[in-house]
Scaffold this motif. Structure first.
Motif, PDB file in Angstrom:
ATOM      1  N   HIS A  62       8.126   6.925 -16.171  1.00  0.00           N
ATOM      2  CA  HIS A  62       8.617   5.608 -15.746  1.00  0.00           C
ATOM      3  C   HIS A  62       9.656   5.075 -16.727  1.00  0.00           C
ATOM      4  O   HIS A  62       9.664   5.462 -17.899  1.00  0.00           O
ATOM      5  CB  HIS A  62       7.446   4.618 -15.673  1.00  0.00           C
ATOM      6  CG  HIS A  62       6.507   4.914 -14.542  1.00  0.00           C
ATOM      7  ND1 HIS A  62       6.547   4.241 -13.345  1.00  0.00           N
ATOM      8  CD2 HIS A  62       5.531   5.855 -14.410  1.00  0.00           C
ATOM      9  CE1 HIS A  62       5.624   4.734 -12.528  1.00  0.00           C
ATOM     10  NE2 HIS A  62       4.998   5.714 -13.149  1.00  0.00           N
TER      11      HIS A  62
ATOM     12  N   HIS B 112       5.816   1.561  -7.849  1.00  0.00           N
ATOM     13  CA  HIS B 112       4.665   0.847  -8.415  1.00  0.00           C
ATOM     14  C   HIS B 112       4.825  -0.661  -8.251  1.00  0.00           C
ATOM     15  O   HIS B 112       3.839  -1.370  -7.993  1.00  0.00           O
ATOM     16  CB  HIS B 112       4.471   1.212  -9.886  1.00  0.00           C
ATOM     17  CG  HIS B 112       3.780   2.532 -10.097  1.00  0.00           C
ATOM     18  ND1 HIS B 112       2.891   2.757 -11.116  1.00  0.00           N
ATOM     19  CD2 HIS B 112       3.850   3.686  -9.394  1.00  0.00           C
ATOM     20  CE1 HIS B 112       2.446   4.009 -11.046  1.00  0.00           C
ATOM     21  NE2 HIS B 112       3.027   4.597 -10.003  1.00  0.00           N
TER      22      HIS B 112
ATOM     23  N   GLY C 179       1.583  13.380  -8.301  1.00  0.00           N
ATOM     24  CA  GLY C 179       1.549  11.956  -7.995  1.00  0.00           C
ATOM     25  C   GLY C 179       2.742  11.499  -7.163  1.00  0.00           C
ATOM     26  O   GLY C 179       3.129  10.337  -7.217  1.00  0.00           O
TER      27      GLY C 179
ATOM     28  N   HIS D 147      10.161   5.814  -9.315  1.00  0.00           N
ATOM     29  CA  HIS D 147       8.704   5.764  -9.465  1.00  0.00           C
ATOM     30  C   HIS D 147       8.259   4.354  -9.864  1.00  0.00           C
ATOM     31  O   HIS D 147       7.304   3.810  -9.299  1.00  0.00           O
ATOM     32  CB  HIS D 147       8.254   6.812 -10.491  1.00  0.00           C
ATOM     33  CG  HIS D 147       6.821   7.216 -10.343  1.00  0.00           C
ATOM     34  ND1 HIS D 147       6.327   8.397 -10.798  1.00  0.00           N
ATOM     35  CD2 HIS D 147       5.755   6.572  -9.795  1.00  0.00           C
ATOM     36  CE1 HIS D 147       5.030   8.478 -10.536  1.00  0.00           C
ATOM     37  NE2 HIS D 147       4.659   7.372  -9.931  1.00  0.00           N
TER      38      HIS D 147
ATOM     39  N   ASP E  70      -2.040   6.953 -13.413  1.00  0.00           N
ATOM     40  CA  ASP E  70      -0.817   7.631 -13.003  1.00  0.00           C
ATOM     41  C   ASP E  70      -0.385   8.649 -14.042  1.00  0.00           C
ATOM     42  O   ASP E  70      -0.508   8.414 -15.236  1.00  0.00           O
ATOM     43  CB  ASP E  70       0.290   6.581 -12.834  1.00  0.00           C
ATOM     44  CG  ASP E  70       1.540   7.157 -12.199  1.00  0.00           C
ATOM     45  OD1 ASP E  70       1.546   7.296 -10.971  1.00  0.00           O
ATOM     46  OD2 ASP E  70       2.484   7.493 -12.928  1.00  0.00           O
TER      47      ASP E  70
HETATM   48 ZN   LIG Z   1       2.784   6.612  -9.599  1.00  0.00          ZN
END
Ligand SMILES: [Zn+2]
Length: 249
Positions: A216, A113, A45, A109, A212
């Motif tokens: 995070h 987003h 990802g 990350h 996803d």
């Molecule tokens: Zn992502």
């Protein structure tokens, strides 16, 4: 097929060290090691895999883990040869992440987003791809009318959203339910193979919801801010925005 090893990065992104047992070892230029549990993220990802160390308490030996990846559902750790034998099956080891690097990737990350969320909410532009390294990243959008002025406004809005201290939540949805959520369809969920029954989601509460697999931070305040470092045309429709992190005040 369910993997044998517990993959803790998906449920607790803040776990940086754990005791584990070696399950299999394939010696080579980089020894490939599967553990019964791990804190390593295998990459995917746009987020690179973790690096770190494996330590064997029995004799104090340690190995550098230069990367990890998924093979047949298992997380495989790539150990530097470092001269000498790799650990053996059934050895007990401590598994340690390079935490500074992982935390920087988590912040990056989540920042990406937030960028996606703002560009979608305010301009209706779809994301087509992205990539990151610790502290910096890029996203590609279907965004025909992007300009320098717009990019400046996007940067300011993303920073406002990050400063709003929004919680970031991990969820898991059955495939059918996930496909019914319009916000999820805009990401690459429709590219998921039919065999996948559950979809992991990352929600920046009040801003963004995406399918996803990455790691995070738990709240946008941990990101700090972003600075747009560049934008470019990758064609008439496709535009790329580059960002870097600004440390929290
Ligand atoms: Zn992502």
């Amino acid at each position: 097929m369910t993997p044998h090893g517990e993959q803790l990065c998906y449920t607790d992104a803040y776990l940086r060290s754990i005791e584990a047992r070696v399950v299999t070892v394939e010696a080579g230029d980089a020894s490939l090691v599967v553990l019964d549990r791990t804190v390593f993220y295998p990459g995917g990802g746009g987020q690179p895999s973790d690096r770190g160390l494996v330590l064997r308490a029995a004799d104090g030996r340690s190995w550098t883990v230069r990367g990890a990846r998924k093979v047949g559902g298992e997380i495989v750790h790539e150990l530097e040869a470092d001269g000498g034998d790799p650990p053996a099956a059934a050895d007990m080891v401590e598994v340690d992440l390079d935490w500074a690097r992982r935390l920087a990737l988590m912040r990056t990350h989540t920042a990406l987003h937030a960028l996606c969320g703002v560009v979608w909410r305010d301009y209706g532009a779809l994301v087509t791809g992205g990539n990151m390294e610790p502290g910096a990243g890029r996203m590609d959008f279907e965004f025909e009318r992007m300009s320098g002025d717009l990019v400046g406004a996007i940067e300011a809005t993303v920073n406002t959203e990050l400063a709003a201290e929004r919680d970031v939540r991990v969820g898991v949805l059955p495939r059918a339910e996930a496909f019914a959520i319009p916000d999820l369809i805009r990401t690459k969920i429709n590219l998921l193979p039919p065999g996948i029954e559950e979809i992991r989601t990352i929600e920046i509460v009040g801003l963004d919801l995406q399918a996803d697999g990455g790691t995070h931070v738990a709240n946008t305040r941990e990101v700090g801010g972003i600075r747009v470092t560049g934008y470019e045309s990758k064609g008439r429709i496709n535009k790329r925005i580059r960002i870097e992190l600004v440390e929290p005040a």
